[in-house]
Structure formats: structure tokens, C-alpha cells
Design an enzyme around this catalytic site. Structure first.
Site, short mmCIF file in Angstrom:
data_model
loop_
_atom_site.label_atom_id
_atom_site.label_comp_id
_atom_site.label_asym_id
_atom_site.label_seq_id
_atom_site.Cartn_x
_atom_site.Cartn_y
_atom_site.Cartn_z
N LYS A 66 0.81 -1.23 0.00
CA LYS A 66 0.00 0.00 0.00
C LYS A 66 0.84 1.28 0.00
O LYS A 66 0.41 2.30 -0.53
CB LYS A 66 -0.95 0.02 1.21
CG LYS A 66 -2.10 -0.97 1.09
CD LYS A 66 -3.06 -0.82 2.26
CE LYS A 66 -4.15 -1.86 2.20
NZ LYS A 66 -5.17 -1.70 3.24
N ASP A 102 -9.95 3.01 2.49
CA ASP A 102 -10.05 2.27 3.76
C ASP A 102 -10.69 3.12 4.87
O ASP A 102 -11.62 2.69 5.55
CB ASP A 102 -8.66 1.82 4.24
CG ASP A 102 -8.17 0.58 3.51
OD1 ASP A 102 -9.01 -0.20 3.02
OD2 ASP A 102 -6.94 0.40 3.42
#
Ligand code: NAP
Length: 279
Positions: A66, A102
Site C-alpha cells: 500500500k 479504507d
């Protein structure tokens, strides 16, 4: 023509993203397929280049890529830049754009569950890793009464609190102090991996001082109910596991790729069915 999407990570075989996104495509009769791709760190650059050269419509990015993936993208959304991590890439005619869904996925999930505003809530975030960063930043941007971050490594809690305090009143506490002051919080969020399978009997902190009516949430969804959530439920608290965040981050990614609302309930049902939970 069939459009291809997917998720890259290592390990990746456990990922529920293919099940969830394929359920959405089936529901909306989209001619798309979603695959899990095992990508090691040494292959990350070429994998991202492959998204462009093979014409994938978009991908999700998971552990451990990420952060590192950012350097290979053409454009980073400001929120992803602030979080310092990307979990969704849109291939816009060869231009790769990175987003992070997220944290907003978590805020959507929490608001749906508690059905109220967060502006009057005092929130304790346990953990200061990658997931905590997105969750804490998006909660502080949404606006909460007070947020406190606690973590095994205190310096990381302090760093995150400094960033979040730009938007909402935020401080940090040692785990011992947070434990002692637990009754002060309306919402407790575990963002650590403590309690995740196979360590079913572990808890990030004791709920001895839990306030009556407090809401307890855990980002973990394997097990479906962590020991933390079981104990909170036994004390009469409302609880939320990590499924809702997972589904909403996926739904927000879907919207970025297809510019339409995702069938959230269908996606959630597919995940719960796969996990053996009850719908
Ligand atoms: P990460 O960046 O590695 O952070 C791990 C966090 O857990 C850190 O705060 C770390 O503390 C703490 N921790 C780990 N082991 C510990 C121990 N033995 N004692 C005390 N603290 C410990 O991981 P992440 O990406 O943030 O993921 C964290 C959790 O969130 C995982 O369970 C992951 O599955 C879950 N998650 C769920 C979703 C969802 O959609 N539901 C999305 C992302 C992540 P230190 O800083 O002191 O090391």
C-alpha cells in the site's frame, strides 16, 4: 469485451475481494472479472506497469504494497497522499490514479451502524499502524468531539495524533493510561492485529472499565467475533467487526472504477457467507 480488475498483495490467497466484487458484477450484470494476483515486493513495479500495458480497469492493493506502490503511479489523490497509502488504483486510459478508500469505508460503516453523528463522541483508537492511519485521519476529518490514540509503540501514536489534531481535538495516551481511563470513551476501535486468527484468546486491552453503552469495534473479521467483541457484547455493548469496513472500502473502490453505486448489501452477504457468519 470483458474488463479485468483485481487485487495485488502477498499473501493473497486468503483475500475475500474476488468473492465480494464478483458478487457485485453478477448482481449488476457487468461484463467484468476480478482476480487475486500474488505479487512479491520485487515484482511490484512490473505488476503496476502490467495494469497499464494489459489494460486492466483497476486494482486494489493490499499488504505489503500500500505504501510502496505510490512511487509507480501517475497521480495520487490528496487523501491517499495524506494517509501515505493507496488501496485502489484506477486505470484512466493509461493514467494510473491512486486512492485510499479504507478510512472513509470505516467512517461510512460506523455511521451506518450507530446511526448517529460522531460530533459528540469521544473515541479511543487502539493501534497506530497502516489501518489506524486511514481510520483515524478520516474520523478526525469527519469531526469527532475528542479522539485519543494509544499504541504499543507510543511514538507512533503521538505522530498520528499530531496529524489528526489538524482536524479534530486529538491526543495520545500510553496503553496503561488508556486502560485506566477507558470509561471516558463512547467508542473504542481496535485497529491492531491482536485477536486475529490464530490468536483467538488475545485482547488489545481489558474492558474492565468499559463505560455502559459504549460501542466497541474491531477491524478484524477473522475470527468473525474477536475476544474483544465477545466480551464487549457480554457487557451489553453494541459491536461491529471488520466486515463492514471491508465491504464499504470495496464499495467506494467500485464507485471509483464504474462511477456508479455498488450493491453494498449483496457484497456484504457474499463476504459473510464466505466467512460462515450470519447475515
Ligand atoms: P500494521 O500496519 O502492521 O499495524 C499493526 C498494529 O498492531 C500496530 O499498531 C502494532 O503496534 C499493533 N500490534 C501488532 N502486534 C502487537 C502486539 N503483539 N502487541 C501490541 N500491539 C501490537 O497492520 P495494519 O495494516 O494496520 O492492520 C492491522 C489490523 O487491521 C489487521 O488485523 C488487519 O487485518 C486489519 N485490517 C482490516 C481491514 C478491514 O477492511 N476490515 C483493513 C485493513 C486492515 P506497534 O506499532 O507497536 O508495532
Amino acid at each position: 469485451m470483458n474488463q479485468v480488475l483485481g487485487v495485488i498483495g502477498s499473501p493473497i490467497s486468503h483475500s475475500l475481494s474476488p468473492v465480494m466484487h464478483e458478487a457485485a458484477y453478477e448482481e449488476l450484470q457487468l461484463n467484468c472479472s476480478y482476480h487475486a494476483f500474488h505479487v512479491e515486493s520485487t515484482q511490484l513495479k512490473s505488476a503496476v506497469e502490467g495494469v497499464r500495458s494489459l489494460g486492466l480497469k483497476g486494482i486494489n492493493v493490499t499488504i505489503p504494497h500500500k505504501v510502496d506502490v505510490i512511487q509507480y503511479l501517475d497521480h495520487i489523490d490528496p487523501l491517499a497522499e495524506e494517509i501515505g497509502a493507496v488501496n485502489t488504483i484506477v486505470n484512466d486510459q493509461g493514467v494510473l490514479k491512486g486512492y485510499n478508500t479504507d478510512g472513509d469505508g470505516y467512517v461510512y460503516a460506523l455511521l451506518q451502524r450507530i446511526g448517529k453523528t460522531l460530533h459528540d463522541k469521544r473515541i479511543l483508537i487502539v493501534g497506530a499502524g497502516g489501518a489506524a492511519k486511514g481510520v483515524a485521519l478520516c474520523l478526525s476529518k469527519y469531526g469527532v468531539k475528542k479522539m485519543t490514540i494509544t499504541n504499543r509503540t507510543s511514538s507512533k501514536a503521538e505522530d498520528l495524533a499530531v496529524i489528526c489534531s489538524r482536524y479534530s481535538d486529538t491526543d495520545y495516551l500510553s496503553l496503561e493510561m488508556a486502560q485506566a481511563e477507558l470509561a471516558e470513551f463512547d467508542i473504542i476501535i481496535n485497529t491492531t492485529s491482536i485477536g486475529m486468527a490464530p490468536n483467538f484468546d488475545q485482547m488489545p486491552l481489558s474492558l474492565e472499565n468499559l463505560r455502559k453503552g459504549a460501542f466497541v469495534s474491531d477491524l478484524i473479521y477473522n475470527p468473525y467475533k474477536t475476544k474483544l467483541l465477545i466480551e464487549a457484547e457480554n457487557k451489553g455493548s453494541g459491536i461491529m467487526n471488520g466486515v463492514d469496513m471491508f465491504v464499504h472500502q470495496g464499495a467506494l473502490a467500485f464507485k471509483k472504477w464504474f462511477n456508479k453505486e455498488a450493491p453494498v448489501q449483496i457484497m456484504k452477504n457474499s463476504v459473510i457467507k464466505h466467512l460462515g457468519g450470519s447475515i
